[in-house]
Write a protein that holds these residues in place. Sequence first.
Motif, short mmCIF file in Angstrom:
data_model
loop_
_atom_site.label_atom_id
_atom_site.label_comp_id
_atom_site.label_asym_id
_atom_site.label_seq_id
_atom_site.Cartn_x
_atom_site.Cartn_y
_atom_site.Cartn_z
N TYR A 141 -115.16 -4.81 33.50
CA TYR A 141 -115.46 -4.82 34.93
C TYR A 141 -115.89 -6.21 35.43
O TYR A 141 -116.05 -6.41 36.63
N GLY A 178 -115.47 -9.67 36.58
CA GLY A 178 -114.45 -10.57 37.11
C GLY A 178 -114.96 -12.00 37.23
O GLY A 178 -116.16 -12.25 37.35
N ARG A 214 -110.39 -10.50 35.37
CA ARG A 214 -110.88 -9.62 34.31
C ARG A 214 -109.93 -9.65 33.11
O ARG A 214 -108.71 -9.76 33.28
N ARG A 224 -109.64 -4.31 29.34
CA ARG A 224 -109.37 -3.19 30.25
C ARG A 224 -108.41 -2.18 29.61
O ARG A 224 -108.55 -0.97 29.82
N PRO A 238 -110.05 2.09 41.69
CA PRO A 238 -110.67 0.82 41.25
C PRO A 238 -112.19 0.93 41.29
O PRO A 238 -112.74 1.64 42.15
N PRO A 239 -112.88 0.27 40.36
CA PRO A 239 -112.37 -0.64 39.31
C PRO A 239 -112.16 0.03 37.96
O PRO A 239 -112.20 -0.62 36.94
N GLU A 267 -101.90 -1.94 40.04
CA GLU A 267 -102.50 -3.20 40.45
C GLU A 267 -101.64 -4.40 40.06
O GLU A 267 -101.64 -5.43 40.75
#
Length: 272
Positions: A37, A39, A61, A66, A219-220, A230
């Motif tokens: 998460y 960024g 990110r 992820r 999101p996220p 995305e």
Amino acid sequence: MSEFIRQHRAFSIYTVLVILIVLVAIFAPYLAPQDPYDGNMKNVLQTPSAEHWLGTDKLGRDTLSRIICGTQVSLFMTICLVFMLAIIGSVIGIASGYFGGKVEMILMRFADMMLAFPGVVLAIAIAGILGGSVVNTILALLVVSWAKYARLVRSLVIKLRHNDFIIAAQVNGTKTIDILWRHILPNILPMVVITGAMDIGTMMMEIAGLSFLGFGAQPPTPEWGLMLNEGRQYIQTAPWLMIYPGLAIFIVVAIFNLWGDSLRDVLDPRQE
């Protein structure tokens, strides 16, 4: 154990792979090299490198982190969905097949009505009405998918209820709940488990599809279908944003499909 592994080599191999995927999902927060998460606008859309093995997304990110954490989200949603499908479908199917009459007519006509609609289209409509979220995605797919399990279980119960051991239990005055629990359920359980195992890959694809369309995880949340959505607008400038999540979906779905197929060879009584 060694004899079982030798006889069911494919099942053993795919079971090991499934266990590895489950372990990745369980320990995802510890396996991810960075916070999924977190960024950093200085690292926006970086190509794969030693620091970010699979590159970064539009918010900087780490893509690998992820994807790893997405294993937890996608697998948790899928297993919850399949588990609820198996329970609800089995209950409705047992009630229809064992009691028959008006109970069977009402439940099966309702199941026929659900099967008459295109499943994905109806799921999209339901998810659109409820709003995009993880819970609503599971509910939408649950509403459109239970009928298959119900009809399968009903057909199995109809075959069982006229067997001698069921008739003997009824003549001896065994309670209905005991007959269902001790005689009916153990005989239908292997087929329900096989169907559920083979449905894991399908349900995972449908969950990812709803998330890709904006009706699933929001999101996220690091969910694979959402990550594809995305990365869609960056397919020419940053193709890794779609390649790697898509590859993760392909690999995991393929493994679970092959595992379900090999599980059928182990549990299906027709193989004996």
